[in-house]
Design a protein around this motif. Structure first.
Motif, mmCIF file in Angstrom:
data_model
loop_
_atom_site.group_PDB
_atom_site.id
_atom_site.type_symbol
_atom_site.label_atom_id
_atom_site.label_comp_id
_atom_site.label_asym_id
_atom_site.label_seq_id
_atom_site.Cartn_x
_atom_site.Cartn_y
_atom_site.Cartn_z
ATOM 1 N N ALA A 299 -6.092 6.199 -6.072
ATOM 2 C CA ALA A 299 -5.265 5.254 -5.305
ATOM 3 C C ALA A 299 -4.026 4.850 -6.108
ATOM 4 O O ALA A 299 -2.917 4.774 -5.570
ATOM 5 C CB ALA A 299 -6.085 4.026 -4.946
ATOM 6 N N ASN B 197 0.842 -1.199 0.000
ATOM 7 C CA ASN B 197 0.000 0.000 0.000
ATOM 8 C C ASN B 197 0.878 1.251 0.000
ATOM 9 O O ASN B 197 2.114 1.152 -0.076
ATOM 10 C CB ASN B 197 -0.984 -0.020 1.189
ATOM 11 C CG ASN B 197 -0.258 -0.126 2.516
ATOM 12 O OD1 ASN B 197 0.804 0.473 2.697
ATOM 13 N ND2 ASN B 197 -0.806 -0.901 3.430
ATOM 14 N N ALA C 208 -5.002 -2.525 -2.564
ATOM 15 C CA ALA C 208 -4.802 -1.103 -2.241
ATOM 16 C C ALA C 208 -5.357 -0.202 -3.336
ATOM 17 O O ALA C 208 -5.684 0.964 -3.091
ATOM 18 C CB ALA C 208 -3.320 -0.817 -2.022
ATOM 19 N N ASP D 274 -11.732 5.549 -4.820
ATOM 20 C CA ASP D 274 -11.356 6.183 -6.092
ATOM 21 C C ASP D 274 -10.122 5.436 -6.621
ATOM 22 O O ASP D 274 -8.992 5.672 -6.166
ATOM 23 C CB ASP D 274 -11.048 7.669 -5.869
ATOM 24 C CG ASP D 274 -10.725 8.401 -7.179
ATOM 25 O OD1 ASP D 274 -10.265 7.754 -8.140
ATOM 26 O OD2 ASP D 274 -10.931 9.628 -7.224
ATOM 27 N N ALA E 73 -10.058 0.684 -3.218
ATOM 28 C CA ALA E 73 -10.181 2.091 -2.824
ATOM 29 C C ALA E 73 -11.448 2.702 -3.411
ATOM 30 O O ALA E 73 -11.892 2.289 -4.482
ATOM 31 C CB ALA E 73 -8.958 2.858 -3.308
ATOM 32 N N GLU F 258 -1.646 7.749 -6.143
ATOM 33 C CA GLU F 258 -0.967 7.916 -4.849
ATOM 34 C C GLU F 258 0.247 6.981 -4.759
ATOM 35 O O GLU F 258 1.322 7.382 -4.307
ATOM 36 C CB GLU F 258 -1.957 7.628 -3.704
ATOM 37 C CG GLU F 258 -1.407 7.968 -2.339
ATOM 38 C CD GLU F 258 -2.348 7.574 -1.206
ATOM 39 O OE1 GLU F 258 -3.430 6.994 -1.496
ATOM 40 O OE2 GLU F 258 -1.998 7.843 -0.046
#
Ligand SMILES: O=C(CO)[C@H](O)[C@H](O)COP(=O)(O)O
Length: 207
Positions: free
Chosen positions: A198, A168, A188, A194, A192, A201
């Motif tokens: 994710a 993650n 992860a 969105d 999520a 990120e």
């Protein structure tokens, strides 16, 4: 380090939606084993057709009939296909033969292998492109699970490796520091609210 998105879903339609959302942020689109078992090889063809610029990874987790299973997945459009490290050397060699025929690659998944660095060296000598240091979904749910062992095994192997095991946003930096060529993230991203955010990120941590 490349970012691989493991789409552990059950329909081609769901996979195409996940892929569309995450594709701008990932390098490799993985069709998870449950997806291929549920939707069939046509899911591979559909994802490759929608994302010809991405590396399409078919997580077959082949244990026998290596040449035949790899061949049908490459024919369907896969760029990378997995064979289990627990399989015999002849199974891995057969899959490598199919990969060479198609100009593609075999990844050996070391899930369940007790001495991962040793097996990693053996399968790369057999022609695997890289190995996956992998703790599966069931192992992740076991008490006391930590994927730090996977990172140590990857470093100790001395061969190209990916890491998969519940990565993650707070752990992906350690994967990069271990020297992994690929970080695999499934839950992860697809879990999520969105999916695109994710994936972005995770990507932001490793660029
Ligand atoms: O191959 C798998 C399970 O066998 C998963 O796709 C892999 O573990 C990555 O997913 P997650 O990040 O959710 O662990």
């Amino acid at each position: 380090m490349k970012l691989q998105f493991a789409m552990d879903t059950l329909t081609t339609e769901a996979a195409l939606q996940l892929a569309a959302a995450a594709a701008p942020h990932v390098d490799i689109l993985e069709l998870g084993t449950p997806l291929i078992k549920s939707a069939g090889l046509s899911a591979i063809t559909a994802v490759k057709a929608a994302h010809p610029d991405k590396i399409v990874f078919a997580d077959l987790k082949t244990m026998d009939a290596g040449e035949l299973e790899a061949d049908i997945a490459f024919t369907a459009g896969a760029d990378l296909v997995t064979v289990l490290g627990l399989a015999g050397d002849s199974t891995i060699a057969g899959a490598v033969k199919a990969a060479k025929k198609h100009g593609k690659g075999i990844v050996v998944d070391l899930i369940g292998v007790s001495n991962k660095p040793k097996r990693a060296k053996e399968v790369v000598a057999l022609g695997a492109l890289f190995v996956e240091m992998h703790a599966g979904l069931d192992e992740q749910a076991e008490e006391g699970f930590t994927f730090s062992t996977l990172l140590r095994d990857g470093e100790a192997s001395g061969v190209p490796f990916s890491v998969a095991g519940g990565i993650n946003a707070s752990t992906i930096a350690s994967v990069q520091q271990s020297g992994a060529q690929v970080a695999v993230a499934g839950g992860a991203i697809y879990g999520a609210p969105d999916v695109g955010a994710a994936a972005a990120e995770l990507r932001a941590v490793i660029v």
